[in-house]
Design a protein around this motif. Structure first.
Motif, PDB file in Angstrom:
ATOM      1  N   GLN A   1     -82.609   9.481 -41.152  1.00 39.53           N
ATOM      2  CA  GLN A   1     -82.728   9.821 -42.565  1.00 39.53           C
ATOM      3  C   GLN A   1     -83.666  11.008 -42.799  1.00 39.53           C
ATOM      4  N   LYS A   2     -84.828  11.031 -42.150  1.00 44.97           N
ATOM      5  CA  LYS A   2     -85.755  12.147 -42.312  1.00 44.97           C
ATOM      6  C   LYS A   2     -85.143  13.447 -41.818  1.00 44.97           C
ATOM      7  N   PHE A   3     -84.500  13.378 -40.656  1.00 47.22           N
ATOM      8  CA  PHE A   3     -83.884  14.565 -40.076  1.00 47.22           C
ATOM      9  C   PHE A   3     -82.772  15.099 -40.978  1.00 47.22           C
ATOM     10  N   ILE A   4     -81.936  14.199 -41.484  1.00 47.22           N
ATOM     11  CA  ILE A   4     -80.838  14.610 -42.362  1.00 47.22           C
ATOM     12  C   ILE A   4     -81.392  15.194 -43.655  1.00 47.22           C
ATOM     13  N   LYS A   5     -82.449  14.596 -44.173  1.00 48.59           N
ATOM     14  CA  LYS A   5     -83.055  15.103 -45.405  1.00 48.59           C
ATOM     15  C   LYS A   5     -83.599  16.511 -45.198  1.00 48.59           C
ATOM     16  N   SER A   6     -84.248  16.759 -44.051  1.00 50.31           N
ATOM     17  CA  SER A   6     -84.771  18.106 -43.795  1.00 50.31           C
ATOM     18  C   SER A   6     -83.627  19.115 -43.657  1.00 50.31           C
ATOM     19  N   LEU A   7     -82.552  18.729 -42.981  1.00 51.81           N
ATOM     20  CA  LEU A   7     -81.386  19.619 -42.876  1.00 51.81           C
ATOM     21  C   LEU A   7     -80.743  19.835 -44.233  1.00 51.81           C
ATOM     22  N   ASP A   8     -80.687  18.767 -45.020  1.00 52.24           N
ATOM     23  CA  ASP A   8     -80.107  18.843 -46.352  1.00 52.24           C
ATOM     24  C   ASP A   8     -80.904  19.803 -47.223  1.00 52.24           C
ATOM     25  N   ASP A   9     -82.236  19.728 -47.136  1.00 50.64           N
ATOM     26  CA  ASP A   9     -83.079  20.633 -47.912  1.00 50.64           C
ATOM     27  C   ASP A   9     -82.916  22.072 -47.444  1.00 50.64           C
ATOM     28  N   GLN A  10     -82.741  22.239 -46.144  1.00 47.29           N
ATOM     29  CA  GLN A  10     -82.664  23.583 -45.593  1.00 47.29           C
ATOM     30  C   GLN A  10     -81.288  24.215 -45.800  1.00 47.29           C
ATOM     31  N   PHE A  11     -80.210  23.460 -45.550  1.00 47.19           N
ATOM     32  CA  PHE A  11     -78.878  24.049 -45.573  1.00 47.19           C
ATOM     33  C   PHE A  11     -77.937  23.451 -46.604  1.00 47.19           C
ATOM     34  N   GLY A  12     -78.084  22.195 -46.897  1.00 46.47           N
ATOM     35  CA  GLY A  12     -77.095  21.471 -47.684  1.00 46.47           C
ATOM     36  C   GLY A  12     -77.120  21.812 -49.148  1.00 46.47           C
ATOM     37  N   ARG A  13     -77.157  20.869 -49.942  1.00 48.71           N
ATOM     38  CA  ARG A  13     -77.091  20.908 -51.392  1.00 48.71           C
ATOM     39  C   ARG A  13     -77.598  22.190 -52.031  1.00 48.71           C
ATOM     40  N   SER A  14     -76.862  23.229 -51.886  1.00 48.48           N
ATOM     41  CA  SER A  14     -77.232  24.493 -52.498  1.00 48.48           C
ATOM     42  C   SER A  14     -76.001  25.082 -53.158  1.00 48.48           C
TER      43      SER A  14
ATOM     44  N   MET B   1     -84.497 -11.531 -29.777  1.00 53.61           N
ATOM     45  CA  MET B   1     -84.707 -10.092 -29.958  1.00 53.61           C
ATOM     46  C   MET B   1     -84.101  -9.639 -31.283  1.00 53.61           C
ATOM     47  N   ARG B   2     -84.793  -8.736 -31.932  1.00 60.35           N
ATOM     48  CA  ARG B   2     -84.281  -8.167 -33.173  1.00 60.35           C
ATOM     49  C   ARG B   2     -83.167  -7.189 -32.836  1.00 60.35           C
ATOM     50  N   PRO B   3     -82.202  -7.072 -33.752  1.00 65.64           N
ATOM     51  CA  PRO B   3     -81.168  -6.057 -33.498  1.00 65.64           C
ATOM     52  C   PRO B   3     -81.781  -4.664 -33.612  1.00 65.64           C
ATOM     53  N   PRO B   4     -81.213  -3.693 -32.931  1.00 67.62           N
ATOM     54  CA  PRO B   4     -81.768  -2.333 -33.015  1.00 67.62           C
ATOM     55  C   PRO B   4     -81.642  -1.796 -34.443  1.00 67.62           C
ATOM     56  N   PRO B   5     -82.547  -0.929 -34.864  1.00 72.32           N
ATOM     57  CA  PRO B   5     -82.458  -0.380 -36.219  1.00 72.32           C
ATOM     58  C   PRO B   5     -81.218   0.491 -36.365  1.00 72.32           C
ATOM     59  N   ARG B   6     -80.743   0.579 -37.584  1.00 67.35           N
ATOM     60  CA  ARG B   6     -79.562   1.406 -37.840  1.00 67.35           C
ATOM     61  C   ARG B   6     -79.885   2.870 -37.600  1.00 67.35           C
ATOM     62  N   ALA B   7     -78.902   3.579 -37.136  1.00 64.28           N
ATOM     63  CA  ALA B   7     -79.104   5.001 -36.863  1.00 64.28           C
ATOM     64  C   ALA B   7     -79.399   5.764 -38.140  1.00 64.28           C
ATOM     65  N   SER B   8     -78.808   5.322 -39.254  1.00 66.73           N
ATOM     66  CA  SER B   8     -79.034   6.028 -40.515  1.00 66.73           C
ATOM     67  C   SER B   8     -80.494   5.979 -40.927  1.00 66.73           C
ATOM     68  N   HIS B   9     -81.196   4.871 -40.618  1.00 68.07           N
ATOM     69  CA  HIS B   9     -82.621   4.788 -40.949  1.00 68.07           C
ATOM     70  C   HIS B   9     -83.433   5.751 -40.098  1.00 68.07           C
TER      71      HIS B   9
END
Length: 192
Positions: free
Chosen positions: A36-49, A25-33
């Motif tokens: 990543q899309k969810f964090i990027k959307s939050l980052d665009d909405q609230f973060g780096r401003s 069995m393959r190891p489960p994918p990393r949570a960061s992968h």
């Protein structure tokens, strides 16, 4: 019911050569992968401003630069290239900020993440004071009570301003009392 006999060693090798065993069995994918899309959307909405920078601007660039600059906005670049930080700078501090650009970029990138900002655009103009809890409160306008003047000095002061109009006389009398009190305090100070 008769059981089938077990294969010999040669038969087992031939069977295994023909069939593939089930892969591990393959190891489960990393949570960061996955996130990543969810964090990027939050980052665009609230973060780096600029709003996220303004609250900690003094910590990021230091007291001296924070007095003459304010972050206005971060202009996002296309793709993964670094953005542009737009700063409003007091006119007298623009040259200083221009010389400190690289350090400001490094400090902002430490706060926002690697390569969040690559350039600074300077906008000259007035800035609003930073809202911090550690600002000193304005001094009270009330002055401490003055010690009473000796009668001879008070009579001398009254006589020197007697020929002046009433509002000016009151103001100069008050000023004279403060000056006499200070000169007396200085005379009493052995370290002066």
């Amino acid at each position: 019911m008769s059981r089938r006999p077990l294969p010999t060693e040669e038969e087992a090798r031939r069977i295994l050569a023909q069939r593939r065993t089930k892969p591990p069995m393959r190891p489960p994918p990393r949570a960061s992968h996955k996130l990543q899309k969810f964090i990027k959307s939050l980052d665009d909405q609230f973060g780096r401003s600029a709003n996220s920078l303004e609250g900690r601007w003094t910590e990021i660039v230091g007291e001296r630069l924070a007095r003459v600059t304010r972050p206005v906005k971060i202009i996002k670049a296309r793709g993964n290239s670094p953005g542009i930080l737009e700063l409003r700078v007091v006119t007298s501090g623009a040259l200083y900020v221009q010389h400190q650009q690289q350090e400001i970029i490094e400090q902002v990138n430490l706060f926002l993440g690697a390569e969040a900002v690559g350039k600074i655009r300077i906008q000259q103009g007035p800035i609003k004071p930073l809202a911090t809890a550690s600002q000193p409160r304005p001094r009270s306008r009330s002055l401490p009570a003055l010690p009473p003047l000796p009668p001879a000095e008070e009579a001398e002061l009254e006589a020197s301003v007697a020929h002046l109009p009433e509002p000016l006389r009151k103001a100069l009398t008050k000023l004279g009392k403060v000056a006499y009190a200070r000169s007396r305090d200085e005379a009493d100070d052995p370290y002066r």
